[in-house]
Design an enzyme around this catalytic site. Sequence first.
Site, PDB file in Angstrom:
ATOM      1  CD  GLU A  21      28.628  33.462  46.111  1.00 46.27           C
ATOM      2  OE1 GLU A  21      28.358  34.059  47.162  1.00 46.27           O
ATOM      3  OE2 GLU A  21      28.051  33.712  45.024  1.00 46.27           O
ATOM      4  CG  ASP A  58      28.163  39.824  47.386  1.00 45.29           C
ATOM      5  OD1 ASP A  58      27.711  40.219  46.295  1.00 45.29           O
ATOM      6  OD2 ASP A  58      28.080  38.647  47.756  1.00 45.29           O
ATOM      7  CG  HIS A 111      31.169  41.607  43.501  1.00 43.59           C
ATOM      8  ND1 HIS A 111      31.269  40.644  42.513  1.00 43.59           N
ATOM      9  CD2 HIS A 111      30.093  41.259  44.240  1.00 43.59           C
ATOM     10  CE1 HIS A 111      30.305  39.748  42.671  1.00 43.59           C
ATOM     11  NE2 HIS A 111      29.572  40.102  43.719  1.00 43.59           N
ATOM     12  CG  HIS A 154      24.658  42.380  43.947  1.00 43.01           C
ATOM     13  ND1 HIS A 154      24.317  41.770  42.757  1.00 43.01           N
ATOM     14  CD2 HIS A 154      25.695  41.668  44.450  1.00 43.01           C
ATOM     15  CE1 HIS A 154      25.107  40.723  42.559  1.00 43.01           C
ATOM     16  NE2 HIS A 154      25.959  40.650  43.568  1.00 43.01           N
ATOM     17  CG  HIS A 161      27.964  36.678  40.636  1.00 43.81           C
ATOM     18  ND1 HIS A 161      27.951  37.872  39.970  1.00 43.81           N
ATOM     19  CD2 HIS A 161      27.664  36.969  41.936  1.00 43.81           C
ATOM     20  CE1 HIS A 161      27.654  38.847  40.820  1.00 43.81           C
ATOM     21  NE2 HIS A 161      27.475  38.322  42.020  1.00 43.81           N
TER      22      HIS A 161
END
Length: 335
Positions: free
Chosen positions: A203, A281, A20, A22, A200
Amino acid sequence: MNEMSEELAGILDLPKIELHTHYEGAAPPAFIRGLAQEKNVDISKVFNADGSYAFKDFVHFLSVYEAATTVLKSPEDFKRLGLAILEEAASNGVIYMESFISPDFCGGGDVDAWRDYLAAMEEAATEAERDFGITSRGIVTCIRHFGPEQAKTAALCAAETAGGFITGFGMGGDENQGNQRDFAYSYDMAREAGLKLTTHAGEWRGPQEVRDAVNDLRVERIGHGVRAAEDAALVDELAEKGVVLEVCPGSNVVLGVYPDWKSHPIDVLRRAGVKVTVSTDDPPFFHTNMRNEYLNLANTFGWDAEVFTEIAKASANAAFCDEDTRTQILKKLEA
């Protein structure tokens, strides 16, 4: 060096798998500043005085993230970025990495332009595997707060380029916008193209968001998913179905989902039988890397090398890659 510190050093040096991240969010601030200078673009408001990314909360973080991507204007920029983030990950012991890549930031969703950007990122992946020993794959990602119609454009890009480097489809962005089911069409398109699915959820919204992701989009992995811990029945369901959580503890703490590491539910979820993985992340935004995540997990929850190896193997088995690649990764973990 005493016995405990030797044990900890051994843990930090373990081979790691990251599911995970980006792509743009992993860009080192110095890399973005350098591109901005090259292109004579003023994005000074994106940075603090010390050169780090500047943001106040999650929504502001999203706007700063998008502002930083404005200097990434060409396929060559994305190749350079890919080499930078893969070299950094490899330096932290990551042997396999999956990154979320959005066509919205790579040609604006035009399929032909997307192919050019994708080719550049594939070149970076090939060179990084040769030079740094890290294998990587891409997960095409729609942006939730851009809306369901724009998501269809990202899904088309994903479907048209599925296979090889592109192995999955997912959704990021502002979880408080819309509902998971609003994006069912895009997920069906990606599923029909043979792509693995994640999104996602859990969260910023509570357990129901995770339940909706599993039921409405039929994903096999959940990005974050940590708020599921608030619902014992859901935790049991996730464990029974084998749904994998892509957990990013450092991100959750920095953004204020939890006040500190001790409050984070990753260990509670793991002990309940939920398959958890560990990732960064958007590492430079959250002042972290995979070694740092391992360090905090070991110090906070007493995890030893056996636990981290178990999580790495679970991550390999949950990876959106072909079976030959998975076998090679597992062999490296065994070694």
